[in-house]
Design an enzyme around this catalytic site. Structure first.
Site, PDB file in Angstrom:
ATOM      1  N   TYR A 150       0.809  -1.217   0.000  1.00 47.98           N
ATOM      2  CA  TYR A 150       0.000   0.000   0.000  1.00 47.98           C
ATOM      3  C   TYR A 150       0.848   1.275   0.000  1.00 47.98           C
ATOM      4  CZ  TYR A 150      -3.732  -3.196   1.538  1.00 47.98           C
ATOM      5  OH  TYR A 150      -4.628  -4.234   1.658  1.00 47.98           O
ATOM      6  N   HIS A 193       0.946 -11.333   1.837  1.00 46.37           N
ATOM      7  CA  HIS A 193      -0.107 -10.645   1.088  1.00 46.37           C
ATOM      8  C   HIS A 193      -0.640 -11.478  -0.069  1.00 46.37           C
ATOM      9  CE1 HIS A 193      -1.530  -6.275   0.110  1.00 46.37           C
ATOM     10  NE2 HIS A 193      -2.493  -7.156  -0.028  1.00 46.37           N
TER      11      HIS A 193
END
Length: 313
Positions: free
Chosen positions: A51, A104
């Site tokens: 992110y 992730h």
């Protein structure tokens, strides 16, 4: 009553709703949004290496002035050196430990070595640097691969979960239940008319049972979808820059559960699939088709008329 914490298979607990900093917030300075979320009552903050905003999340954590145990912080490893990425996350967040550290994506691990990556995660937990460890976007076969050599089972698997894909995720959810892996449902952020987890599909079959439950309880359709997630025993990961919406989401913790019949009706409606382009844009599509037919008729009329005139000469 607020959202209850959900027990994890390692003895820890996870807050049942999280404020997420991904999606549209990737690479942005989100510290004011995170501060707002914490101020209105969110104690679980979800971020990730991918992110590119962990530093801003860290700024928000420091500026709130809360004691570290009052917050539950999740971040995710997104690639490169596992140890290097973990150290970078700790540094950017300004923390001495992570409450929940996730892989992730199974396809993004260092050298494609999923088992080796998980062993390093286990070491982070052994050293107290990560209280709990888990995964994200894993399918059944990915979990099976990890569990072949794992000494510690993943505590959670964060996935996309909504009424239109719950039936296709049936095997995965059953595998979670069998191994005590908590499901986290991310992208629970869209406000009506998109009906939260219906993922931008207004006008679809899920709208009917959601609206019916909303009318019975006197709540919003988004709140109904959040209750549906809660009924699945999943952690909600959501986001918004609107204080009003954040309060709406947190208010779900005080609402009664959906009935079994309401949950089943939403499941059944979702199994029919999201609305097609025709369903969502029927009138527009009909106008386009009609216009094309008229153009085609004019073309044929012009061509036929020209041919008749030529024969008549």
């Amino acid at each position: 009553m607020p959202f209850k914490d959900i027990p994890l298979n390692d003895g820890n607990k996870i807050p049942a709703i999280a404020y997420g900093t991904g999606s549209v917030n990737k690479g942005k300075d989100v510290h004011l949004y995170v501060e707002q979320a914490i101020e209105v009552g969110f104690s679980h903050i979800d971020t990730a290496q991918y992110y590119q905003n962990e530093e801003h999340v860290g700024t928000a954590i420091r500026e709130t002035g809360l004691a570290r145990p009052e917050l539950f912080v999740t971040t995710k490893y997104g690639g490169g050196s596992v140890s290097g990425a973990f150290d970078d996350s700790l540094r950017k967040l300004g923390l001495k430990y992570i409450d929940l550290y996730l892989i992730h994506n199974p396809r993004g691990v260092e050298n494609g070595d999923l088992e080796g990556t998980w062993r390093k995660f286990e070491k982070f937990q052994e050293e107290g640097l990560a209280k709990s460890i888990g995964v994200s976007n894993f399918a059944v076969e990915d979990l099976q691969k990890v569990l072949k050599t794992a000494r510690v089972k993943p505590a959670v698997n964060q996935i996309h979960l909504h009424p239109y894909n719950v039936s296709e995720n049936k095997e995965l959810l059953e595998y979670h239940a069998k191994h005590g892996i908590v499901t986290e449902a991310n992208e629970v952020s869209t406000h009506p008319p998109n009906l939260g987890l219906s993922r931008g599909h207004p006008g679809g079959p899920v709208d009917v049972p959601v609206k019916k439950a909303a009318e019975r309880l006197g709540i919003t359709p988004t709140q109904v979808v959040f209750l549906w997630v809660r009924a699945k025993g999943a952690v909600i990961v959501t986001t918004s820059s609107s204080k009003e919406h954040l309060l709406e989401y947190l208010a779900v913790g005080d609402l009664p559960d959906l009935t079994e019949e309401e949950v089943a009706a939403i499941d059944a409606a979702g199994a029919n699939g999201p609305p097609s382009f025709l369903t969502r844009h029927g009138r527009l599509w009909a106008q386009v088709v009609l216009a094309l037919l008229l153009v085609q008729l004019l073309f044929y009329y012009s061509a036929f008329g020209g041919l008749m005139n030529w024969h008549g000469q």
